[in-house]
Design an enzyme around this catalytic site. Structure first.
Site, PDB file in Angstrom:
ATOM      1  NE  ARG A 142       4.313 -24.866   6.122  1.00 13.99           N
ATOM      2  CZ  ARG A 142       5.327 -24.759   5.262  1.00 13.99           C
ATOM      3  NH1 ARG A 142       6.050 -25.813   4.964  1.00 13.99           N
ATOM      4  NH2 ARG A 142       5.631 -23.603   4.717  1.00 13.99           N
ATOM      5  N   GLY A 174      20.074 -35.948  -2.998  1.00  8.58           N
ATOM      6  CA  GLY A 174      19.927 -37.247  -2.337  1.00  8.58           C
ATOM      7  C   GLY A 174      21.221 -37.958  -2.003  1.00  8.58           C
ATOM      8  CB  SER A 175      24.736 -36.978  -1.457  1.00 11.89           C
ATOM      9  OG  SER A 175      24.720 -36.035  -0.417  1.00 11.89           O
ATOM     10  CG  ASN A 176      22.859 -36.769   3.869  1.00  9.97           C
ATOM     11  OD1 ASN A 176      23.633 -37.217   4.701  1.00  9.97           O
ATOM     12  ND2 ASN A 176      22.893 -35.500   3.478  1.00  9.97           N
ATOM     13  NE  ARG A 220       6.555 -27.979   1.356  1.00 11.39           N
ATOM     14  CZ  ARG A 220       5.868 -26.863   1.158  1.00 11.39           C
ATOM     15  NH1 ARG A 220       6.422 -25.859   0.515  1.00 11.39           N
ATOM     16  NH2 ARG A 220       4.641 -26.742   1.614  1.00 11.39           N
ATOM     17  CG  HIS A 278      21.138 -27.840  10.389  1.00  9.72           C
ATOM     18  ND1 HIS A 278      20.322 -27.133   9.538  1.00  9.72           N
ATOM     19  CD2 HIS A 278      21.985 -26.944  10.943  1.00  9.72           C
ATOM     20  CE1 HIS A 278      20.655 -25.847   9.582  1.00  9.72           C
ATOM     21  NE2 HIS A 278      21.655 -25.710  10.428  1.00  9.72           N
ATOM     22  CG  LEU A 335      14.222 -23.531  11.459  1.00  6.05           C
ATOM     23  CD1 LEU A 335      13.787 -24.412  10.297  1.00  6.05           C
ATOM     24  CD2 LEU A 335      14.513 -22.121  10.997  1.00  6.05           C
ATOM     25  CG  ASP A 336      17.109 -26.372  11.499  1.00  9.10           C
ATOM     26  OD1 ASP A 336      16.594 -27.406  11.034  1.00  9.10           O
ATOM     27  OD2 ASP A 336      17.519 -25.444  10.789  1.00  9.10           O
ATOM     28  CD  GLU A 341      25.248 -33.020   5.651  1.00 11.68           C
ATOM     29  OE1 GLU A 341      24.243 -33.510   5.118  1.00 11.68           O
ATOM     30  OE2 GLU A 341      25.597 -31.843   5.468  1.00 11.68           O
TER      31      GLU A 341
HETATM   32  C1  GRF Z   1      22.588 -31.552   3.270  1.00 10.23           C
HETATM   33  O1  GRF Z   1      23.562 -30.577   3.391  1.00 10.23           O
HETATM   34  C2  GRF Z   1      21.767 -31.622   4.530  1.00 10.23           C
HETATM   35  O2  GRF Z   1      22.506 -31.323   5.673  1.00 10.23           O
HETATM   36  C3  GRF Z   1      20.724 -30.569   4.286  1.00 10.23           C
HETATM   37  O3  GRF Z   1      20.418 -30.655   2.927  1.00 10.23           O
HETATM   38  C4  GRF Z   1      21.530 -31.208   2.227  1.00 10.23           C
HETATM   39  C5  GRF Z   1      21.020 -32.403   1.496  1.00 10.23           C
HETATM   40  O4  GRF Z   1      21.958 -32.950   0.625  1.00 10.23           O
HETATM   41  N1  GRF Z   1      19.580 -30.789   5.164  1.00 10.23           N
HETATM   42  P1  GRF Z   1      21.601 -34.302  -0.154  1.00 10.23           P
HETATM   43  O5  GRF Z   1      20.319 -34.049  -0.945  1.00 10.23           O
HETATM   44  O6  GRF Z   1      21.450 -35.390   0.839  1.00 10.23           O
HETATM   45  O7  GRF Z   1      22.792 -34.510  -1.079  1.00 10.23           O
END
Ligand code: GRF
Length: 223
Positions: free
Chosen positions: A71, A18-20, A97, A115, A150-151, A180
């Site tokens: 799903r 969860g760093s983002n 997921r 991503h 996908l992406d 990010e």
């Molecule tokens: C990140 O590298 C993001 O690009 C990918 O999953 C990772 C999540 O990192 N989709 P965090 O859980 O936000 O630290």
């Protein structure tokens, strides 16, 4: 997409660290993004991001995917939780997921993902290692609107970082992750300001055409 005057209601989906999520919480708390995180949902009970949410007084919900036969059934539950909290924009932040059409049709062009590569290069998993193994000189990260593939949805913002010959997977991952944390809040801010328009599978950023440097971040400088 229409212009939004008031704060946008977010629902953030996570599976892990969860760093983002933290970067978005911090940007909201600093007043840089006019948003309210209504709920954080994890498909894993042990995701550290749940703890981050609770520390900031944000509702944290666990929906374990294993409890659902399909799903689609899992996605229906997620949609119900999001809609019940008036979520407008869904943020995938390390959510591991694949989404079914149930989620995508419930929030058309209103689900963002991030991503750790420069899409359309290197979709899928383990992409930092893939970039190193191919000898890519540059990589980075991409925020995009989620579509059925996908992406492969419309790209909103990218940041570019160099890949050095001696890089380990972890070093490159950290360099990308730093970016990010910059571009994800920025993408949400652009949405909230009503500046994102999806046309012909592309995102146009209204009023920013003359400022390409705002859409492509290049960091750190080459050494
Ligand atoms: C990140 O590298 C993001 O690009 C990918 O999953 C990772 C999540 O990192 N989709 P965090 O859980 O936000 O630290």
């Amino acid at each position: 997409m229409t212009a939004v005057d008031s704060a946008v209601n977010l629902g953030v989906l996570i599976s892990g660290f969860g760093s983002n999520l933290q970067a978005i919480i911090d940007a909201v708390e600093r007043g840089e993004v006019a948003a309210q995180i209504k709920v954080v949902i994890s498909n894993r009970a042990d995701a550290f991001g749940l703890e981050r949410a609770r520390r900031h007084g944000i509702e944290a919900v666990v929906i374990e995917h294993r409890r659902f036969p399909t799903r689609e059934a899992f996605d229906h539950e997620v949609v119900d939780v999001l809609k019940a909290r008036q979520v407008e924009l869904v943020i995938l932040a390390g959510f591991m997921r694949l989404l079914s059409s149930v989620m995508i049709q419930a929030f058309p062009n209103r689900i963002m993902n991030i991503h750790p590569a420069l899409l359309p290069a290197f979709p899928g998993l383990n992409v930092q290692k893939a970039a190193i193994d191919r000898g890519a000189r540059f990589s980075g990260c991409t925020v995009f609107f989620v579509s059925e593939g996908l992406d492969d949805g419309p790209i909103i913002i990218q940041a570019v970082v160099p890949v050095y010959p001696e890089d380990t997977e972890q070093e490159l991952s950290e360099r990308i992750l730093t970016q990010e944390h910059q571009i994800y809040p920025r993408a949400i801010q652009l949405y909230q300001q009503g500046k994102l328009e999806v046309r012909d599978g592309k995102v146009l950023i209204k009023g920013e055409a003359d400022k390409p440097s705002d859409q492509v971040m290049f960091n750190p400088p080459l050494r």
